[in-house]
Motif scaffolding. Structure first.
Motif, PDB file in Angstrom:
ATOM      1  N   PHE A   1       0.828  -1.201   0.000  1.00 45.55           N
ATOM      2  CA  PHE A   1       0.000   0.000   0.000  1.00 45.55           C
ATOM      3  C   PHE A   1       0.865   1.255   0.000  1.00 45.55           C
ATOM      4  CE2 PHE A   1      -2.196  -3.282   2.544  1.00 45.55           C
ATOM      5  CZ  PHE A   1      -3.372  -3.425   1.806  1.00 45.55           C
ATOM      6  N   VAL A   2       0.385   2.287  -0.697  1.00 46.18           N
ATOM      7  CA  VAL A   2       0.992   3.620  -0.618  1.00 46.18           C
ATOM      8  C   VAL A   2      -0.020   4.516   0.075  1.00 46.18           C
ATOM      9  CG1 VAL A   2       1.912   5.580  -1.897  1.00 46.18           C
ATOM     10  CG2 VAL A   2       2.317   3.252  -2.738  1.00 46.18           C
ATOM     11  N   THR A   3       0.398   5.133   1.176  1.00 46.37           N
ATOM     12  CA  THR A   3      -0.499   5.908   2.030  1.00 46.37           C
ATOM     13  C   THR A   3       0.136   7.253   2.361  1.00 46.37           C
ATOM     14  OG1 THR A   3      -1.246   3.836   3.044  1.00 46.37           O
ATOM     15  CG2 THR A   3      -1.814   5.861   4.183  1.00 46.37           C
ATOM     16  N   ASN A   4      -0.633   8.317   2.296  1.00 47.18           N
ATOM     17  CA  ASN A   4      -0.121   9.654   2.588  1.00 47.18           C
ATOM     18  C   ASN A   4       0.498   9.705   3.984  1.00 47.18           C
ATOM     19  OD1 ASN A   4      -0.885  10.713   0.125  1.00 47.18           O
ATOM     20  ND2 ASN A   4      -2.896  11.368   0.866  1.00 47.18           N
ATOM     21  N   SER A   5       1.554  10.504   4.107  1.00 45.43           N
ATOM     22  CA  SER A   5       2.285  10.575   5.376  1.00 45.43           C
ATOM     23  C   SER A   5       1.402  11.048   6.527  1.00 45.43           C
ATOM     24  CB  SER A   5       3.502  11.492   5.236  1.00 45.43           C
ATOM     25  OG  SER A   5       3.108  12.776   4.804  1.00 45.43           O
ATOM     26  N   SER A   6       0.412  11.881   6.221  1.00 41.77           N
ATOM     27  CA  SER A   6      -0.477  12.376   7.275  1.00 41.77           C
ATOM     28  C   SER A   6      -1.441  11.302   7.772  1.00 41.77           C
ATOM     29  CB  SER A   6      -1.275  13.581   6.758  1.00 41.77           C
ATOM     30  OG  SER A   6      -2.080  13.203   5.648  1.00 41.77           O
ATOM     31  N   GLU A   7      -1.569  10.230   7.019  1.00 37.36           N
ATOM     32  CA  GLU A   7      -2.550   9.193   7.343  1.00 37.36           C
ATOM     33  C   GLU A   7      -1.932   7.846   7.697  1.00 37.36           C
ATOM     34  OE1 GLU A   7      -4.856   9.010   3.807  1.00 37.36           O
ATOM     35  OE2 GLU A   7      -5.730  11.004   4.047  1.00 37.36           O
TER      36      GLU A   7
END
Length: 258
Positions: A181-187
């Protein structure tokens, strides 16, 4: 002095954190030993069902420590075999751990750092994360991790990654099947926590353990034999003139003309 590895447990999730941010969480014998012990602790901890591996600072792990690389040039063959076996033990401890291991990669995961992510069962990464096995650029060989990488991606992709020594972003790692998975750093903190909790509350711990064992034993039945070969190759390469030239040039920040 701060420990090199932090360990905490909450909601049946053990969090193991690389804690050498001033050195970009570079690997050396002490960090490898502490990391191995942390995973063994998680294995023996009855309060733990899932393990999350993450890092403090802006880099997941930059690979081998510079002082460590310098020392390798002076090791005997027997010392290099022993040293390679320590890395093999860390990787096999994670690979065979009877609990699910999730990597939370934020920042670069290079060489041995990429190996750490590769070994984990599930990998989350931020879009800014970069991956790569850069060993061939300094006259080294990613011997031990190659035994796992070929199974995780495929031979064609593994050759491309290992022979070019290129680095690549998380989106490319996702296409290679190196990560999940690629997930935004804020999340990413919350997303990883929710994923881990879903395994804790929605799946039988015994079933998770046996399923992980089933996959490892049926897809890579010759792993122990190939790892023994990889350890020997690792030690032999460290004695080569090109390894010594590559490490010297790398340490002196000189361009290497192969």
């Amino acid at each position: 002095m701060e420990p090199l590895v932090l360990y905490s447990v909450a909601d049946r999730i053990a969090t193991i954190t690389l804690n050498r941010p001033e050195k970009r969480n570079a690997l050396n014998p002490n960090l490898i030993a502490e990391l191995t012990n942390a995973f063994i602790r998680a294995e023996e901890d009855d309060l733990v069902k899932v393990v999350v591996l993450k890092a403090n600072g802006g880099t997941f792990s930059a690979g081998a420590d510079l002082e460590y690389l310098q020392q390798l040039q002076h090791n005997t063959f027997e010392e290099n075999v022993a040293d390679s076996n320590h890395l093999k033990r860390l990787f096999t401890t994670i690979y065979y751990l009877p609990k699910i291991v999730i990597a939370q990669v934020e920042g670069h995961a290079i060489a041995g750092g990429c190996g750490l992510a590769t070994i984990c069962d599930i990998v989350f990464a931020t879009p800014e994360s970069n991956f790569g096995y850069t060993e061939v650029k300094i006259g080294f060989v990613p011997a031990i991790v190659s035994c796992f990488l070929v199974q995780k991606v495929n031979e064609t992709v593994a050759k491309e990654i290992l022979l070019t020594g290129k680095t690549f972003p998380a989106e490319q790692a996702l296409k290679y099947n190196l990560i999940n998975f690629v997930t935004n750093s804020s999340e990413i903190n919350q997303t990883v926590k929710e994923f881990a909790l879903s395994l804790c509350t929605g799946s039988s711990g015994n079933s998770l353990m046996i399923t992980k064992q089933l996959i490892s034993q049926t897809t890579n039945p010759l792993l122990e034999k190939t790892l023994e070969t990889a350890v020997q190759i690792n030690a032999r390469v460290r004695e080569s003139d090109e390894f010594k030239k590559g490490i010297a040039s790398f340490l002196n920040k000189e361009k290497i003309n192969w």
